[in-house]
Each structure stands twice: as structure tokens, then as C-alpha cells.
Design a protein around this motif. Sequence first.
Motif, PDB file in Angstrom:
ATOM      1  N   ARG A   1       9.723   6.150   6.408  1.00 17.32           N
ATOM      2  CA  ARG A   1       8.336   5.927   6.855  1.00 17.32           C
ATOM      3  C   ARG A   1       7.467   5.432   5.705  1.00 17.32           C
ATOM      4  O   ARG A   1       6.614   4.548   5.890  1.00 17.32           O
ATOM      5  N   ALA A   2       7.672   5.989   4.509  1.00 18.10           N
ATOM      6  CA  ALA A   2       6.817   5.645   3.375  1.00 18.10           C
ATOM      7  C   ALA A   2       6.939   4.172   2.992  1.00 18.10           C
ATOM      8  O   ALA A   2       5.938   3.524   2.663  1.00 18.10           O
ATOM      9  N   ILE A   3       8.178   3.626   3.009  1.00 20.39           N
ATOM     10  CA  ILE A   3       8.356   2.230   2.581  1.00 20.39           C
ATOM     11  C   ILE A   3       7.903   1.252   3.666  1.00 20.39           C
ATOM     12  O   ILE A   3       7.706   0.057   3.393  1.00 20.39           O
ATOM     13  N   ASN A   4       7.731   1.754   4.905  1.00 23.17           N
ATOM     14  CA  ASN A   4       7.288   0.884   5.997  1.00 23.17           C
ATOM     15  C   ASN A   4       5.843   1.156   6.423  1.00 23.17           C
ATOM     16  O   ASN A   4       5.303   0.450   7.269  1.00 23.17           O
ATOM     17  N   CYS A   5       5.226   2.190   5.845  1.00 28.99           N
ATOM     18  CA  CYS A   5       3.881   2.602   6.254  1.00 28.99           C
ATOM     19  C   CYS A   5       2.852   1.499   5.976  1.00 28.99           C
ATOM     20  O   CYS A   5       2.893   0.829   4.932  1.00 28.99           O
ATOM     21  N   LEU A   6       1.921   1.348   6.896  1.00 25.68           N
ATOM     22  CA  LEU A   6       0.876   0.332   6.734  1.00 25.68           C
ATOM     23  C   LEU A   6      -0.230   0.821   5.802  1.00 25.68           C
ATOM     24  O   LEU A   6      -0.931   0.004   5.197  1.00 25.68           O
ATOM     25  N   ASN A   7      -0.371   2.140   5.666  1.00 22.81           N
ATOM     26  CA  ASN A   7      -1.406   2.701   4.791  1.00 22.81           C
ATOM     27  C   ASN A   7      -0.832   3.819   3.912  1.00 22.81           C
ATOM     28  O   ASN A   7      -1.214   4.995   4.058  1.00 22.81           O
ATOM     29  N   PRO A   8       0.095   3.499   3.026  1.00 24.59           N
ATOM     30  CA  PRO A   8       0.691   4.540   2.172  1.00 24.59           C
ATOM     31  C   PRO A   8      -0.337   5.135   1.204  1.00 24.59           C
ATOM     32  O   PRO A   8      -1.252   4.449   0.754  1.00 24.59           O
ATOM     33  N   ARG A   9      -0.159   6.413   0.875  1.00 27.75           N
ATOM     34  CA  ARG A   9      -1.082   7.105  -0.028  1.00 27.75           C
ATOM     35  C   ARG A   9      -0.283   7.786  -1.133  1.00 27.75           C
ATOM     36  O   ARG A   9       0.391   8.785  -0.867  1.00 27.75           O
ATOM     37  N   ASP A  10      -0.346   7.238  -2.316  1.00 25.79           N
ATOM     38  CA  ASP A  10       0.356   7.803  -3.477  1.00 25.79           C
ATOM     39  C   ASP A  10       1.841   8.008  -3.195  1.00 25.79           C
ATOM     40  O   ASP A  10       2.430   9.033  -3.522  1.00 25.79           O
ATOM     41  N   GLY A  11       2.443   7.014  -2.553  1.00 26.46           N
ATOM     42  CA  GLY A  11       3.872   7.087  -2.271  1.00 26.46           C
ATOM     43  C   GLY A  11       4.219   7.908  -1.046  1.00 26.46           C
ATOM     44  O   GLY A  11       5.400   8.092  -0.722  1.00 26.46           O
ATOM     45  N   GLU A  12       3.199   8.417  -0.334  1.00 27.52           N
ATOM     46  CA  GLU A  12       3.418   9.223   0.868  1.00 27.52           C
ATOM     47  C   GLU A  12       3.094   8.402   2.116  1.00 27.52           C
ATOM     48  O   GLU A  12       2.182   7.565   2.095  1.00 27.52           O
TER      49      GLU A  12
END
Length: 526
Positions: free
Chosen positions: A60-71
Motif C-alpha cells: 500500500r505504501a509504495i502505491n499510496c497516492l498520499n504517503p506520509r513519512d513512508g506510511e
Amino acid sequence: MEYTALYRKFRPLTFNELVGQDHITRTLKNQIISNRIGHAYLFNGGRGTGKTSSAKIFARAINCLNPRDGEPCNECEICKAILSGSLTDVVEMDAASNNSVEDIRTIREEVNFLPTLAKYRVYIIDEVHMLSTGAFNALLKTLEEPPEHVKFILATTEPQKLPATILSRCQRFDFKRISNDDIVKRLEVVCKEAKIEITDEALKTISILAEGAARDALSILERCVQEGNTKIDEDRVKELVGIPKTIFVSKIVENILNNDAEESLEALNEVLDDGKDIQNLLWEIIKYIKDILVYKTSKNLSLYNEEELKKIEELATKTSKDRLIEIIYSLSETDNNIKWSSQKEIMLQTGIIKLCKTTNTDGIEELRKKVQELEQKINSGNIRIEQPKKSIEKKNIETAKTNNVEASPVSALKLQNIPSEEYWKNVLEALKTRGRMVLYSNLIGTKASKKDDLTLEVIFPNGLTTFGKSMLEKPENINELTKLVATECGKEMRIKYIDAKEYVLKEENDIENVIKGLDIPVDIID
């Protein structure tokens, strides 16, 4: 509404929620932040340590549209689709049931297609060691040079079963066994959110039973919750898992240490009649004896109340470390035999009886007669006390040579006076710190002396028992000791065990043996 198991309902959704694996989550988050994402990862570790959860969070983290500090944000369209399982770009595959060449060929065909919505197509292959040889060969080329939009995450509990060609193409992350404290913290969070009332003692008990697996801890907690709405305590946890109360285990162990076979079997049957599982009972007995050994060595136990600690202290006082170690190994052997036996109860009872060594009254009576005979000789004036002769030392050496023992011109008395060098104290302290209690307890009271530049002699002033020698000569123990000695001495040295009693003159005459037991030098006049 459909019921969801606790371990699924409270599966970590971010790296910060993952307990006990900070060394891994920190690295993965840094890779995501710096956009240096590898093409293949191998997550290795025991069951319930967070491998699959980490793989899903990473996907999910590498595909997230709004990642936050690698999360991952877990709120965007992509995250929600992955969480619901509706996004075809993230594929979870169980290699235990999909281990054929055809299954891997399907993946090889799919990787050529671009993702539908996400940035990367991610393949999570769980229990990857179950793949067949042909499947590994089919995966090899794709794993080495996948398209830029494809990422592989392999998870396994047995990395030694993977081919070296697969291992060399993956970034490997080893998941540690989760500590009891971390499991307790996680259980506290779950209980608070699920509104479960539970005591601190019950949480500690569950964390110990989980053996480092957070998933197992949640499964045990779930069983306790389903028993009713009352507050969960330690007794309920033990009752559901089939573990006897400490007071019953303590009674069995006490009777074993007292060599009372009848009372031991009576206490054992009392627990078995209550329907407790034999394997769990034996595990509890071994653990309790281990705790007595730890308390006898370090005086440090944190999982018992004040009354239980007093009992452990009492039992530790009345027995020796060698006796406790002997019981642990004997019960462990019994445990192995029980696993393959259809008569488990009989095997356990036999093992308990074997441990209850009866006192040899005939031997005591014989020794008493020999002492009386010696006293009569002393009173008759046919015995005189004199200083030990120098010839005895020479005879000791000859006796040692006859017995194929490498003799030394040093007598037994001189061996006992050899000072223990500083580095040997450091070696013993390191064994204690690392928790190698079996090895440490067998080396307590020993002294070390360099015979030459390549050999270190470990001297046992009080003699070396057959059991102790078998423990010390185990390959893993020899390797551990050799490494620590090399660290302290600055070079690798050969370890040689010296039994000081081998140098003591062995008289075959019974009366002279009694005299030697009295520790006075005498000479019998015929």
C-alpha cells in the motif's frame, strides 16, 4: 454482521503499529521516502511475527497516492481498494497450495501487463519455500529482471529451503521473535479498543504462551473472550489452554527433588484427572525447573508473585544446579518419547519415577562399617599419621599415564591453587550474559591456564562428571566457548578439559579409600 477474528480485525495497518520489528520498518520506510525501492524482497521469520502484515503495508505504501513519512494513508482510493482486496494490481498467493510450474508461468505472463490503477503491480508469495523445484526455476529469470512496474515480496519461515539463486536476488529481512513486553503492549491496545477486561497477570501469561508470535497471542485472547463477559484472569487463561496452576506444578517438582516417587505420581495423577493436557503439563514442569535454575543462578524472576518466589527459593536451596540440569534434560527426552508414543500417560509416569532416585541405604551402611573398622585400627595402634611423601606425586603421574591421561608434573593440590586468569572470568561472565546457563553452570568454579600459545587448559578442581563432560563436548558448546576465548585472547585456541581428580592417587584398598575421604594422609602398618 459477520464475525471477524481478532488477529484479522486488529491487523496492523501502518509500520508504526507493527510491534517488535523496528529494525525492519525503519529501513522500509526510508526506502519509500527516498524512492529507492528494490524489485524483490524476502521476509523471513517465525509464525505470527508480522511478515504478511509488513508485505501488505509495504504494497500500500509504495502505491499510496498520499504517503506520509513512508506510511500509507489508508484513505485514498488505492489504499482502500487494496484493503478491501478488490485491486487486481496487488496479488497475494499462497505457495503451499499454488506451488506448481503452471502457477508461476501465470505470473510470468501477467507481469508484462501494466498495472490497472496502481503505480506498481505487487506479488506477495507466502510460504515461498513450498514451491517445487520447477516452479523456482520458472520464477528465477522473472525475479532477476522484472519489469520496472513489478515488485515481488516473498515470505517464508524456512529460508534454508530456498535455492541460493533465489536468495541472492532478494533483499532479505529477518523478522525477530517478538518480546513478551511488546506482545503485552499490543494486547493492551487490542483489549482497550475491543473493551475487554483482563488482568496484568493474564496478559503476561498469554505473552509467554504465544512464544514470540503476536498472532498466537490474539488467538489465545479470543478463546478467553468467548468464554463469557467476566474479567479474564490468569486462572482462566491456564484453564482454557490446559495448563495446570503453579501450585500443582510446584508440588510435583518438589516431590521429584525429594526423590519421592509415590507422592510425585499422586500429584501428577491429580492434575491429569482434572483433564489437563500431558504435553502442556510436561512443558510447565520443565519451565518451572528452568526457573528454579535461573533463580539459583541470578536470583532474578519477574513472572511470579511473592508467595511463589518463596517456594522457588526454598526448592532452589535444597538442590544443586547439576541436579536441575539433569532433570531438564531427562524430561526433555521424555517429551520427545511422548510425541511418538500412543501411551503418553504411561511414558510420563515412567519418566517421573526414573527421576526419583532412591537413597542407597546399603551403601551408607557399608561405609559406616568401614569407618568403624578404621576406628578399631586407629585404637589398636597399628596406624600412624605422617606427612605425604614426594613419591606419591610421581606415582600420580605414572597412574595418569597408565589411564591414557595426559599427565602433568603439577599435583592435584597445586592444580587447585592455580589462579583463574582475568580473561577466563570475562568468558564466564559473557556466557551468563548471553543466557547460556547450561554451559555456564558446568564451568562454575573452573580455572584456566595456557599450556602453550595454541592450547588453553580448563581445569576442574572438583572433578568433571560424565554428564558435565557430555554437555561440554557438544559441538555447539565447543564452538561458543572457542569464539569467546578467541575474543578475549586475541586468537583462536584449542580448548582442553583437565579433570584434577585424575591426578589424585587412586588406592584400591577399601580402608585407604575411606581414609582419603577423611582428607588426612595416613600410612597403614601391616
